[in-house]
Scaffold this motif. Structure first.
Motif, mmCIF file in Angstrom:
data_model
loop_
_atom_site.group_PDB
_atom_site.id
_atom_site.type_symbol
_atom_site.label_atom_id
_atom_site.label_comp_id
_atom_site.label_asym_id
_atom_site.label_seq_id
_atom_site.Cartn_x
_atom_site.Cartn_y
_atom_site.Cartn_z
ATOM 1 N N HIS A 1 -3.461 0.707 -3.252
ATOM 2 C CA HIS A 1 -3.034 -0.929 -2.928
ATOM 3 C C HIS A 1 -3.150 -1.920 -4.244
ATOM 4 C CE1 HIS A 1 -3.918 -4.623 -0.410
ATOM 5 N NE2 HIS A 1 -3.617 -5.311 -0.776
ATOM 6 N N THR B 1 -5.412 5.845 0.114
ATOM 7 C CA THR B 1 -4.570 5.627 -0.171
ATOM 8 C C THR B 1 -4.235 3.895 -1.704
ATOM 9 O OG1 THR B 1 -5.050 5.135 1.658
ATOM 10 C CG2 THR B 1 -3.897 3.600 1.008
ATOM 11 N N ARG C 1 0.692 -0.955 -0.360
ATOM 12 C CA ARG C 1 -0.490 0.224 0.266
ATOM 13 C C ARG C 1 0.936 1.489 -0.156
ATOM 14 N NH1 ARG C 1 -4.314 -2.149 3.855
ATOM 15 N NH2 ARG C 1 -5.721 -3.443 2.478
ATOM 16 N N ARG D 1 0.149 5.906 0.431
ATOM 17 C CA ARG D 1 -0.585 6.256 1.209
ATOM 18 C C ARG D 1 -1.025 7.992 -0.227
ATOM 19 N NH1 ARG D 1 0.186 9.129 5.805
ATOM 20 N NH2 ARG D 1 2.074 9.195 5.280
ATOM 21 N N ASP D 2 -1.731 8.725 0.186
ATOM 22 C CA ASP D 2 -2.275 9.121 -1.064
ATOM 23 C C ASP D 2 -1.060 10.667 -0.383
ATOM 24 O OD1 ASP D 2 -2.566 11.982 -2.925
ATOM 25 O OD2 ASP D 2 -4.992 10.891 -3.172
#
Length: 157
Positions: free
Chosen positions: A110, A108, A51, A53-54
């Motif tokens: 993935h 987010t 993952r 994160r933005d």
């Protein structure tokens, strides 16, 4: 004796903050991937989930996750999955990648890397395609990649 990435993952992720520690170790070994601050979620032979994160530092000029950040996520997840899957007497390197940008990448993200075929030992090297899908928080695919790995026997001098 070297420790395999898979055994290291299995050992470290049992600890508190183990996924974070494992992610930092991978970025220590391959520093460029630290630019996307990845977090490994799952790793097993034939599958790797990561993952990101933005965050502002991975944005493009329109405020979405930059195309190259998505490519980095694809290459990272494909590479670690390959490392965890191929026999110990084999090695790998990315040979090429084709990508599709399907939707704006926000929130987010993935990434899941899986091989197209089973890996095998060989006397000579061979191409091994790995598929990567990156989804957003709603589970919609925003990016797809096919990473072509070159898998070959380790040469011992």
């Amino acid at each position: 004796m070297t420790v395999s990435v898979l055994s290291l993952y299995r050992r470290i992720t049992r600890w508190p903050a183990g996924h974070w520690i494992f992610s930092r170790l991978v970025c220590f070994k391959a520093p460029y991937f630290a630019t996307i601050a990845p977090r490994f979620v799952a790793l097993e032979p034939g599958r790797c989930e990561v993952r990101i994160r933005d965050r502002h530092r991975v944005h493009n000029h329109i405020g979405t996750v930059h195309a190259i950040a998505l490519c980095n996520l694809a290459e990272l997840s494909a590479g670690v999955m390959t490392d965890a899957t191929i026999p110990a007497d084999m090695r790998w390197i990315p040979k090429g990648m084709t990508v599709e940008y399907l939707k704006k990448a926000v929130g987010t993200l993935h990434g899941v890397a899986t091989p197209e075929t089973m890996v095998h030992s060989a006397v000579d090297g061979y191409q091994w395609p790995v598929d990567v899908q990156i989804t957003d928080a709603a589970g919609e695919v925003v990016f797809r990649a096919r990473v072509m790995m070159w898998v070959s026997p380790r040469r011992h001098a």
